[in-house]
Structure formats: C-alpha cells, structure tokens
Design a protein around this motif. Structure first.
Motif, PDB file in Angstrom:
ATOM      1  N   LEU A   1       0.815  -0.913  -0.021  1.00 38.77           N
ATOM      2  CA  LEU A   1       0.248   0.252   0.335  1.00 38.77           C
ATOM      3  C   LEU A   1       0.895   1.497   0.059  1.00 38.77           C
ATOM      4  O   LEU A   1       0.558   2.241  -0.936  1.00 38.77           O
ATOM      5  N   LEU A   2       1.973   0.940   0.295  1.00 34.23           N
ATOM      6  CA  LEU A   2       2.994   2.443   0.602  1.00 34.23           C
ATOM      7  C   LEU A   2       3.396   2.824  -0.360  1.00 34.23           C
ATOM      8  O   LEU A   2       3.594   3.669  -1.197  1.00 34.23           O
ATOM      9  N   SER A   3       3.782   1.803  -1.672  1.00 30.11           N
ATOM     10  CA  SER A   3       4.602   2.099  -2.771  1.00 30.11           C
ATOM     11  C   SER A   3       3.385   2.800  -3.574  1.00 30.11           C
ATOM     12  O   SER A   3       3.486   2.935  -4.726  1.00 30.11           O
ATOM     13  N   CYS A   4       1.906   2.103  -3.165  1.00 33.72           N
ATOM     14  CA  CYS A   4       1.249   3.203  -4.052  1.00 33.72           C
ATOM     15  C   CYS A   4       0.852   4.078  -3.852  1.00 33.72           C
ATOM     16  O   CYS A   4      -0.021   4.970  -4.905  1.00 33.72           O
ATOM     17  N   TYR A   5       1.745   5.165  -2.752  1.00 38.43           N
ATOM     18  CA  TYR A   5       0.909   6.366  -2.506  1.00 38.43           C
ATOM     19  C   TYR A   5       1.703   7.117  -3.715  1.00 38.43           C
ATOM     20  O   TYR A   5       0.852   7.974  -3.410  1.00 38.43           O
TER      21      TYR A   5
ATOM     22  N   ASP B   1       4.250   7.304   7.071  1.00 41.43           N
ATOM     23  CA  ASP B   1       4.455   6.131   6.164  1.00 41.43           C
ATOM     24  C   ASP B   1       2.694   5.507   6.503  1.00 41.43           C
ATOM     25  O   ASP B   1       2.655   5.294   5.550  1.00 41.43           O
ATOM     26  N   ILE B   2       2.619   5.816   8.137  1.00 44.97           N
ATOM     27  CA  ILE B   2       1.143   5.337   8.529  1.00 44.97           C
ATOM     28  C   ILE B   2      -0.489   6.210   7.962  1.00 44.97           C
ATOM     29  O   ILE B   2      -0.697   5.591   7.249  1.00 44.97           O
ATOM     30  N   GLU B   3       0.856   7.414   7.689  1.00 45.92           N
ATOM     31  CA  GLU B   3       0.161   8.501   7.235  1.00 45.92           C
ATOM     32  C   GLU B   3      -0.735   8.589   5.563  1.00 45.92           C
ATOM     33  O   GLU B   3      -2.080   8.466   5.354  1.00 45.92           O
ATOM     34  N   LYS B   4       0.865   8.256   4.878  1.00 45.04           N
ATOM     35  CA  LYS B   4       0.312   7.869   3.572  1.00 45.04           C
ATOM     36  C   LYS B   4      -0.241   6.460   2.807  1.00 45.04           C
ATOM     37  O   LYS B   4      -1.131   6.893   2.286  1.00 45.04           O
ATOM     38  N   VAL B   5      -0.219   5.158   3.663  1.00 44.29           N
ATOM     39  CA  VAL B   5      -1.195   3.795   3.452  1.00 44.29           C
ATOM     40  C   VAL B   5      -2.387   4.516   3.741  1.00 44.29           C
ATOM     41  O   VAL B   5      -3.224   3.991   3.033  1.00 44.29           O
ATOM     42  N   ALA B   6      -2.919   5.367   4.576  1.00 42.09           N
ATOM     43  CA  ALA B   6      -4.266   5.863   4.870  1.00 42.09           C
ATOM     44  C   ALA B   6      -4.799   6.449   4.357  1.00 42.09           C
ATOM     45  O   ALA B   6      -6.219   6.386   3.740  1.00 42.09           O
ATOM     46  N   TYR B   7      -3.841   7.656   2.993  1.00 42.09           N
ATOM     47  CA  TYR B   7      -4.478   8.115   2.724  1.00 42.09           C
ATOM     48  C   TYR B   7      -4.552   6.964   1.198  1.00 42.09           C
ATOM     49  O   TYR B   7      -5.608   7.622   0.047  1.00 42.09           O
ATOM     50  N   VAL B   8      -3.436   6.281   1.087  1.00 42.93           N
ATOM     51  CA  VAL B   8      -4.014   5.032  -0.058  1.00 42.93           C
ATOM     52  C   VAL B   8      -5.483   4.514  -0.287  1.00 42.93           C
ATOM     53  O   VAL B   8      -5.915   4.388  -1.194  1.00 42.93           O
ATOM     54  N   LEU B   9      -5.483   4.509   1.324  1.00 40.36           N
ATOM     55  CA  LEU B   9      -6.679   3.228   1.520  1.00 40.36           C
ATOM     56  C   LEU B   9      -8.329   3.821   1.350  1.00 40.36           C
ATOM     57  O   LEU B   9      -9.048   3.522   0.617  1.00 40.36           O
ATOM     58  N   GLY B  10      -7.800   5.243   1.578  1.00 44.06           N
ATOM     59  CA  GLY B  10      -8.923   6.763   1.302  1.00 44.06           C
ATOM     60  C   GLY B  10      -8.925   6.820   0.307  1.00 44.06           C
ATOM     61  O   GLY B  10     -10.477   7.047  -0.770  1.00 44.06           O
ATOM     62  N   HIS B  11      -8.066   6.282  -0.779  1.00 39.50           N
ATOM     63  CA  HIS B  11      -8.192   6.776  -2.557  1.00 39.50           C
ATOM     64  C   HIS B  11      -7.906   5.599  -3.163  1.00 39.50           C
ATOM     65  O   HIS B  11      -7.343   5.701  -4.211  1.00 39.50           O
ATOM     66  N   ILE B  12      -8.619   3.870  -2.721  1.00 42.54           N
ATOM     67  CA  ILE B  12      -8.205   2.927  -3.333  1.00 42.54           C
ATOM     68  C   ILE B  12      -8.425   2.567  -4.615  1.00 42.54           C
ATOM     69  O   ILE B  12      -7.007   2.231  -5.131  1.00 42.54           O
ATOM     70  N   ASP B  13      -9.845   2.958  -5.216  1.00 38.92           N
ATOM     71  CA  ASP B  13      -9.679   3.172  -6.177  1.00 38.92           C
ATOM     72  C   ASP B  13      -8.678   3.263  -7.403  1.00 38.92           C
ATOM     73  O   ASP B  13      -8.723   3.144  -8.795  1.00 38.92           O
ATOM     74  N   VAL B  14      -7.632   4.426  -6.753  1.00 37.79           N
ATOM     75  CA  VAL B  14      -7.293   4.869  -7.956  1.00 37.79           C
ATOM     76  C   VAL B  14      -5.937   4.452  -7.720  1.00 37.79           C
ATOM     77  O   VAL B  14      -4.697   5.110  -8.683  1.00 37.79           O
ATOM     78  N   SER B  15      -5.065   4.057  -7.002  1.00 38.41           N
ATOM     79  CA  SER B  15      -3.915   3.402  -6.110  1.00 38.41           C
ATOM     80  C   SER B  15      -3.417   2.606  -7.173  1.00 38.41           C
ATOM     81  O   SER B  15      -1.787   2.646  -7.410  1.00 38.41           O
ATOM     82  N   GLY B  16      -4.422   1.912  -8.035  1.00 34.88           N
ATOM     83  CA  GLY B  16      -3.320   0.945  -8.659  1.00 34.88           C
ATOM     84  C   GLY B  16      -2.993   0.038  -7.658  1.00 34.88           C
ATOM     85  O   GLY B  16      -2.388  -0.815  -7.495  1.00 34.88           O
ATOM     86  N   TYR B  17      -3.224  -0.111  -6.416  1.00 38.70           N
ATOM     87  CA  TYR B  17      -3.264  -1.305  -6.028  1.00 38.70           C
ATOM     88  C   TYR B  17      -3.711  -3.195  -6.155  1.00 38.70           C
ATOM     89  O   TYR B  17      -2.946  -3.965  -5.854  1.00 38.70           O
ATOM     90  N   PHE B  18      -4.949  -3.176  -6.957  1.00 39.87           N
ATOM     91  CA  PHE B  18      -5.846  -4.622  -7.037  1.00 39.87           C
ATOM     92  C   PHE B  18      -5.014  -4.710  -8.621  1.00 39.87           C
ATOM     93  O   PHE B  18      -5.797  -5.179  -9.683  1.00 39.87           O
ATOM     94  N   GLY B  19      -3.654  -3.775  -9.383  1.00 36.99           N
ATOM     95  CA  GLY B  19      -3.359  -4.236 -10.640  1.00 36.99           C
ATOM     96  C   GLY B  19      -3.566  -3.328 -11.828  1.00 36.99           C
ATOM     97  O   GLY B  19      -3.604  -3.267 -13.193  1.00 36.99           O
TER      98      GLY B  19
END
Length: 403
Positions: free
Chosen positions: A34-38, A324-342
């Motif tokens: 998740l952090l790498s997706c920030y 780092d935790i703040e950034k991960v929270a931001y990614v989770l808050g905008h998971i649809d544009v993060s690319g986390y799921f490929g």
C-alpha cells in the motif's frame, strides 16, 4: 488500555501473510505494498480534483438539457497546464514530507532570535538576546502558509483558511512554533502514550495563531518530528481525515476476496466502503485527536515489533514511521485510483448533476471554513476563546458568550 494491548499483541502472530486492511490485522507485506502505491495515488487524486475544478458550474437548466447523464460539458481541458499544476503539487508534497522536516532539523543546530536572525548575527545586547532568543527550531511564516496550502490541496479545500494563516505575523509564527515544538514531551509513546500526548504543544499553537486548529497544529508538530535522519522518539501524527477514518471508526475498503472471472481465473472483488470520507462529521478537537494518537501509535508498535532487523530483505527489517502510516491511510482512502489491485480506475468525471453537487459541496465547505475560522479553526475553539480572552478583541466578547 486493554484494547490497546490486544491491538499490539497481535504483532506476535504477524508471521502469516494477511491481505486484510484492518488496523489490527494488516501485515507488513500488505502495508508495504500500500505504501508503494502512494505516489500514484496522490498524483491521481489531485488530477481528479483539477478535472472537477476545470468544469464550469452547471445550472439546473443545463443539467436538464444533458442527455443520458453525459459528463461532456464541451469544455476542453488544457492537459499541458494540468500536468504543470500536478507536478507543482507533487513538489509541494515532497517538500512537506522530506524537505521541510530536514530544514527544521538544521535550524535546531543554531540559536535564533524572534526576528529570524541567528544569535551570532544579532546586534542586540546580551540582556535583550536572553529575552528574544527562541527556545529551539521553528517555522517561518512562509513555511506555515505553504503547509496550509499543502493541507488544503491534499485534503478538503477551504480557501478562506489561507487568508487567515497569512494574517499571522512572522515573529509571532516563529515564537509560537518554537515554543510548541520545544514543549513536545520526550516520552516514548509506545511505552506511555497518554504521558507522551502533546496537549500543551497543541494548545500553544491554537492560542495566538489564526486559522490553526487541532488538525493544522498536529501537522506543524508532525513535520517538526518526522525527519528520518533525526527522528524524535515522540513522533507526532498528522490528524488527516483518511487516517482518522481508517483507525478510529474502523472504516476502510475491503482487501478483496478470491473469486473467479468468466474464464475461471482468480480475480479480486473490491467491496464498497462503509461510509464516504466526506460523510464524516468530525469535530477536529483534542478528544478525537487523542483517540487517533492512541490508535496510530498502537499500529506502529504492532508493525515494527514484527520487523526482522537481521534480514537481508529491506522491507522485512524496515521500521515504519507515522508518516508512512499517514500515506497508507491516504491510499486506503482513495484505493480506486491507487493501482493496488493491479488496475487503476480512471478518476471519475462527474456528469452534469454530479458537477452541480460538487460545486454545492465546495460552496458548503467554504461557508463551513468561514464559520470554522471565525470560531478559531477547530472544535476546541470555544474553550480556547474562554481561556484566551486577551487574544481576541473585546467587541467579540458578547458573540463568544452566545457560542
């Protein structure tokens, strides 16, 4: 405190991989991914904001004339200008997380006066120097203005807050921020979170500085304690909407569950959030912030207890910071544009009706921002006013009593 112990003790069981986003279950590997997706997330979120901003306000008549909910308003987007704006914001984001913390650490190595000069360059008498010397590192007025600009562009934009911040005088900003940073407890929050809570520092910032509430005060303290080369034991977290939403109401997107697509291959299913971030009714007061404070330090302790210092894998031995935790929270808050799921979803372009709602929401935020500023910038403003009458004009005393 027992809940905190249960939250932390699960670190001992953090040996098996977990895809869960729950704060009490998230694994180091999932956290790292998740952090790498920030970088992608912050770029795409800001791009989406610029797209919405570029579109004109849609009247009811125009909305009714829109066929099939099309989002084509006929407005051409200047991609070149948009890309320049995005790059400028990304530089501001880098400044907030990396450059400013280093600058503050460098300032701490010298002695400074309230006028911004070093003691060695000051022409004041020894007696005057002792009275006007700052106790430690500090923010310049320009730093505070830029920090507010980052906060509003990164989160909810309330333009009137920038005007409030700009009314603060340079010497006041230096003195107040220096006093607040110096007053941060040196106690390790992993051992005694309540004693480490920087209540005094927050109150110092929220007293004389206009436009500074609990969230902005926490941001100031965060950049002052997050330099990776000289990080304090008592690192202060920034009170962001995304971080509070993830850790306190326990509201986050699903990590997905295995399913099969039409070809029989596994695919990820992403469930909807329990609530949208903009539906939160946060008060931004010290009680909420202390709740966040306990939760974020518990998560940090849990993750870092599972680190493997002797591992050759950098991710396995990494110690995660609160930023780092703040950034991960931001990614989770905008998971649809993060690319986390490929696959990264394109930023949603609003149709005519959605545009009208978006503009109405912006206007509502501006109104709330004015009300917030008039109240002092946060949910604790009423108490602060009663405790700091000398900081406000006497003509406002009656209105304060009515609040």
């Amino acid at each position: 405190m027992s809940a905190r112990r249960d939250f932390i003790s699960s670190a001992d069981n953090d040996t098996s991989p977990s895809n869960s986003f729950a704060p009490s279950e998230i694994s180091r590997s999932t956290f790292s991914k998740l952090l790498s997706c920030y970088p992608t997330t912050v770029r795409e979120v800001y791009r989406g904001k610029l797209i919405v901003k570029s579109r004109p306000k849609v009247t009811k008549k125009a909305r009714n004339a829109t066929t099939g909910g099309s989002d084509d308003t006929g407005v051409r987007i200047d991609e070149e200008k948009m890309n320049r704006d995005i790059e400028a914001f990304l530089q501001l984001d880098e400044w907030r997380f990396e450059k400013l913390p280093r600058v503050l650490s460098e300032r701490a190595k010298k002695e400074w006066m309230e006028d911004g000069r070093t003691v060695e360059k000051s022409k004041e008498t020894e007696k005057t120097v002792s009275k006007k010397k700052l106790p430690g590192t500090f923010l310049e007025k320009e730093d505070l203005v830029n920090l507010m600009e980052w906060k509003l562009k990164h989160g909810t934009y309330r333009p009137t807050l920038v005007g409030m911040i700009k009314t603060n005088q340079g010497p006041l900003v230096r003195k107040t921020t220096a006093d607040a940073i110096t007053s941060i407890p040196t106690i390790d929050p992993s051992t005694s979170p309540d004693d480490a809570f920087p209540k005094e520092s927050l109150e110092i910032l929220m007293g004389p500085l206009r436009g500074v509430g609990t969230a902005t005060a926490s941001l100031i303290l965060s950049v002052a304690t997050s330099d990776p080369d000289s990080r304090e034991k008592n690192e202060v977290p920034f009170y962001s909407d995304e971080l509070y939403l993830w850790l306190c109401p326990d509201d986050y997107p699903s990590a997905g569950q295995e399913d099969n697509d039409d070809d029989g291959d596994p695919k990820k299913q992403l469930s909807k959030r329990k609530r949208r971030t903009n539906e939160l009714k946060l008060k931004y007061n010290l009680r909420e912030y202390q709740q966040l404070w306990n939760a974020v330090h518990a998560l940090q302790t849990r993750l870092n207890r599972a680190a493997k210092p002797d591992s050759s894998d950098e991710d396995e031995k990494r110690i995660f910071s609160l930023t780092d935790i703040e950034k991960v929270a931001y990614v989770l808050g905008h998971i649809d544009v993060s690319g986390y799921f490929g696959k990264r979803d394109e930023p949603m372009l609003p149709d005519a009706f959605a545009q009208e709602q978006q503009h109405a929401a912006v206007e509502k935020n501006e109104r709330e921002g004015k009300e917030e500023e008039e109240a002092g910038g946060d949910g604790d403003s009423k108490k602060r006013k009663r405790g700091n009458e000398s900081a406000y004009a006497k003509k406002d005393q009656k209105s304060r009593k009515r609040e």
